[in-house]
Scaffold this motif. Structure first.
Motif, PDB file in Angstrom:
ATOM      1  N   LYS A  92      87.015  56.990  62.212  1.00  0.00           N
ATOM      2  CA  LYS A  92      87.269  57.155  60.788  1.00  0.00           C
ATOM      3  C   LYS A  92      88.747  57.451  60.575  1.00  0.00           C
ATOM      4  N   ILE A  93      89.328  56.817  59.574  1.00  0.00           N
ATOM      5  CA  ILE A  93      90.750  56.980  59.297  1.00  0.00           C
ATOM      6  C   ILE A  93      91.085  58.429  58.988  1.00  0.00           C
ATOM      7  N   LEU A  94      90.295  59.076  58.159  1.00  0.00           N
ATOM      8  CA  LEU A  94      90.573  60.454  57.757  1.00  0.00           C
ATOM      9  C   LEU A  94      90.570  61.393  58.955  1.00  0.00           C
ATOM     10  N   LYS A  95      89.579  61.240  59.833  1.00  0.00           N
ATOM     11  CA  LYS A  95      89.490  62.099  61.022  1.00  0.00           C
ATOM     12  C   LYS A  95      90.665  61.868  61.959  1.00  0.00           C
ATOM     13  N   LEU A  96      91.030  60.597  62.172  1.00  0.00           N
ATOM     14  CA  LEU A  96      92.173  60.285  63.032  1.00  0.00           C
ATOM     15  C   LEU A  96      93.465  60.854  62.454  1.00  0.00           C
ATOM     16  N   SER A  97      93.593  60.763  61.137  1.00  0.00           N
ATOM     17  CA  SER A  97      94.786  61.287  60.475  1.00  0.00           C
ATOM     18  C   SER A  97      94.946  62.781  60.727  1.00  0.00           C
ATOM     19  N   LYS A  98      93.847  63.509  60.688  1.00  0.00           N
ATOM     20  CA  LYS A  98      93.890  64.953  60.932  1.00  0.00           C
ATOM     21  C   LYS A  98      94.147  65.260  62.405  1.00  0.00           C
ATOM     22  N   GLU A  99      93.459  64.539  63.293  1.00  0.00           N
ATOM     23  CA  GLU A  99      93.601  64.798  64.730  1.00  0.00           C
ATOM     24  C   GLU A  99      95.014  64.488  65.229  1.00  0.00           C
ATOM     25  N   LEU A 100      95.599  63.399  64.715  1.00  0.00           N
ATOM     26  CA  LEU A 100      96.910  62.971  65.185  1.00  0.00           C
ATOM     27  C   LEU A 100      98.056  63.496  64.333  1.00  0.00           C
ATOM     28  N   ARG A 101      97.698  64.167  63.225  1.00  0.00           N
ATOM     29  CA  ARG A 101      98.695  64.774  62.337  1.00  0.00           C
ATOM     30  C   ARG A 101      99.697  63.749  61.804  1.00  0.00           C
ATOM     31  N   VAL A 102      99.144  62.649  61.366  1.00  0.00           N
ATOM     32  CA  VAL A 102      99.954  61.620  60.711  1.00  0.00           C
ATOM     33  C   VAL A 102      99.240  61.217  59.421  1.00  0.00           C
ATOM     34  N   THR A 103      99.913  60.461  58.588  1.00  0.00           N
ATOM     35  CA  THR A 103      99.312  60.059  57.323  1.00  0.00           C
ATOM     36  C   THR A 103      98.218  59.015  57.530  1.00  0.00           C
ATOM     37  N   ARG A 104      97.351  58.909  56.550  1.00  0.00           N
ATOM     38  CA  ARG A 104      96.306  57.887  56.620  1.00  0.00           C
ATOM     39  C   ARG A 104      96.917  56.486  56.611  1.00  0.00           C
ATOM     40  N   GLU A 105      98.048  56.331  55.917  1.00  0.00           N
ATOM     41  CA  GLU A 105      98.714  55.037  55.888  1.00  0.00           C
ATOM     42  C   GLU A 105      99.201  54.635  57.292  1.00  0.00           C
ATOM     43  N   THR A 106      99.658  55.625  58.067  1.00  0.00           N
ATOM     44  CA  THR A 106     100.082  55.349  59.452  1.00  0.00           C
ATOM     45  C   THR A 106      98.903  54.877  60.285  1.00  0.00           C
ATOM     46  N   ILE A 107      97.753  55.534  60.126  1.00  0.00           N
ATOM     47  CA  ILE A 107      96.546  55.124  60.862  1.00  0.00           C
ATOM     48  C   ILE A 107      96.106  53.734  60.431  1.00  0.00           C
ATOM     49  N   ARG A 108      96.160  53.470  59.128  1.00  0.00           N
ATOM     50  CA  ARG A 108      95.787  52.131  58.643  1.00  0.00           C
ATOM     51  C   ARG A 108      96.673  51.058  59.275  1.00  0.00           C
ATOM     52  N   LYS A 109      97.969  51.363  59.402  1.00  0.00           N
ATOM     53  CA  LYS A 109      98.894  50.417  60.012  1.00  0.00           C
ATOM     54  C   LYS A 109      98.551  50.189  61.483  1.00  0.00           C
ATOM     55  N   ASP A 110      98.221  51.283  62.199  1.00  0.00           N
ATOM     56  CA  ASP A 110      97.813  51.151  63.606  1.00  0.00           C
ATOM     57  C   ASP A 110      96.564  50.290  63.729  1.00  0.00           C
ATOM     58  N   LEU A 111      95.596  50.531  62.852  1.00  0.00           N
ATOM     59  CA  LEU A 111      94.347  49.771  62.886  1.00  0.00           C
ATOM     60  C   LEU A 111      94.595  48.308  62.534  1.00  0.00           C
ATOM     61  N   TYR A 112      95.492  48.086  61.590  1.00  0.00           N
ATOM     62  CA  TYR A 112      95.827  46.709  61.208  1.00  0.00           C
ATOM     63  C   TYR A 112      96.411  45.954  62.403  1.00  0.00           C
ATOM     64  N   GLU A 113      97.319  46.610  63.121  1.00  0.00           N
ATOM     65  CA  GLU A 113      97.946  45.970  64.284  1.00  0.00           C
ATOM     66  C   GLU A 113      96.938  45.720  65.396  1.00  0.00           C
ATOM     67  N   LEU A 114      96.029  46.677  65.614  1.00  0.00           N
ATOM     68  CA  LEU A 114      94.992  46.498  66.634  1.00  0.00           C
ATOM     69  C   LEU A 114      94.048  45.361  66.265  1.00  0.00           C
ATOM     70  N   GLU A 115      93.724  45.252  64.981  1.00  0.00           N
ATOM     71  CA  GLU A 115      92.859  44.161  64.532  1.00  0.00           C
ATOM     72  C   GLU A 115      93.576  42.816  64.685  1.00  0.00           C
ATOM     73  N   LYS A 116      94.871  42.799  64.362  1.00  0.00           N
ATOM     74  CA  LYS A 116      95.662  41.574  64.487  1.00  0.00           C
ATOM     75  C   LYS A 116      95.712  41.109  65.940  1.00  0.00           C
ATOM     76  N   GLU A 117      95.691  42.077  66.865  1.00  0.00           N
ATOM     77  CA  GLU A 117      95.712  41.760  68.300  1.00  0.00           C
ATOM     78  C   GLU A 117      94.329  41.402  68.822  1.00  0.00           C
ATOM     79  N   GLY A 118      93.311  41.466  67.957  1.00  0.00           N
ATOM     80  CA  GLY A 118      91.972  41.032  68.334  1.00  0.00           C
ATOM     81  C   GLY A 118      91.147  42.043  69.096  1.00  0.00           C
ATOM     82  N   VAL A 119      91.531  43.327  69.033  1.00  0.00           N
ATOM     83  CA  VAL A 119      90.849  44.348  69.823  1.00  0.00           C
ATOM     84  C   VAL A 119      89.770  45.072  69.025  1.00  0.00           C
ATOM     85  N   ILE A 120      90.023  45.281  67.728  1.00  0.00           N
ATOM     86  CA  ILE A 120      89.072  46.017  66.890  1.00  0.00           C
ATOM     87  C   ILE A 120      88.733  45.209  65.641  1.00  0.00           C
TER      88      ILE A 120
END
Length: 255
Positions: free
Chosen positions: A21-49
């Motif tokens: 979940k984006i919200l949980k990752l944002s809290k655990e990693l202490r970064v913004t939800r937008e940063t997590i969304r960007k990470d997820l976008y890149e992982l999806e673009k690479e075909g992993v998630i």
């Protein structure tokens, strides 16, 4: 924690829990939800998630299977590949054994060799060769990846900077005739790439099931490797396509 480390963390969580979940990752990693969304976008673009509402799940077509399970898959093919690979090793050689279950089969094949030096960061291979009197064993060390019993990271990279070998034997997660050699874990792939460039001869060990697959990270292009050793079930069409890339291919007889 940088972007690459966040991605590795996200993938580790996904492999354990199958979703994030984006919200949980944002809290655990202490970064913004937008940063997590960007990470997820890149992982999806690479075909992993695959992104879902509020989070992500693994792309099941590109998951790395459990190490213990992989050891039992295509066992005869891996043993035949290991026998062929061992023919390339001569007394006095220094070799690198990369991550993977086919390189583990090679370790078992050479455990009684005399006067060779083996560099490896794979604990199952270390355990196989630990008491081999004729083998000098060098372990670069690093961070432990527990589900794969492997060592990687900056400590390992630093220790390998000035180490060069006669032959490097490398596993992989996939071989694609356009993209090249790929593997799953970013940290392990960095070590593999470094050692490909530190090997006078680079040999990929892969059973036929790896061809046509693409994993998360590119380990090497075809012009960076010398030989691929695979089994007899590789299709003639794939053989021709890869051969045209200038790579020598050995197909074993599993019988």
């Amino acid at each position: 924690m940088n972007a690459q480390e966040r991605k590795e963390y996200i993938l580790d969580i996904l492999k354990k829990n199958h979703s994030v979940k984006i919200l949980k990752l944002s809290k655990e990693l202490r970064v913004t939800r937008e940063t997590i969304r960007k990470d997820l976008y890149e992982l999806e673009k690479e075909g992993v998630i695959k992104k879902i509402h509020g989070g992500a799940v693994l792309d099941s077509s590109n998951q790395e299977t459990d190490y213990e399970r992989r050891k039992g898959e295509y066992l005869e093919e891996k043993q035949a590949i290991a026998k062929e690979a061992a023919k390339h090793i001569e007394e006095g050689d220094t070799i690198y054994l990369d991550y993977g279950t086919t390189t583990l089969a090679l370790a078992k094949e050479i455990m009684n060799f005399e006067n060779i030096t083996v560099i490896t960061n794979t604990i199952p291979i270390i355990n196989v060769l630990l008491h081999s009197e004729g083998i000098n064993l060098l372990i670069p060390g690093g961070m432990l990846r527990k589900n794969e019993d492997s060592l990687y990271g900056p400590f390992a990279s630093n220790n390998l900077q000035n180490i060069f070998v006669d032959i490097g034997f490398f596993g992989c997660g996939g071989i694609d005739d356009n993209i090249g050699i790929t593997n799953h874990h970013m940290g392990e792939t960095i070590i593999s790439r470094e050692m490909i460039h530190h090997s006078q001869t680079s040999i990929i060990l892969a059973d036929h099931s790896k061809f046509g697959s693409i994993a998360f990270n590119r380990t090497a292009t075809f012009d960076e490797i010398d030989i691929i050793i695979t089994d007899e079930d590789l299709s003639s069409e794939t053989y021709e396509k890869i051969s045209q890339k200038g790579v020598e291919i050995y197909c074993t007889d599993n019988k």
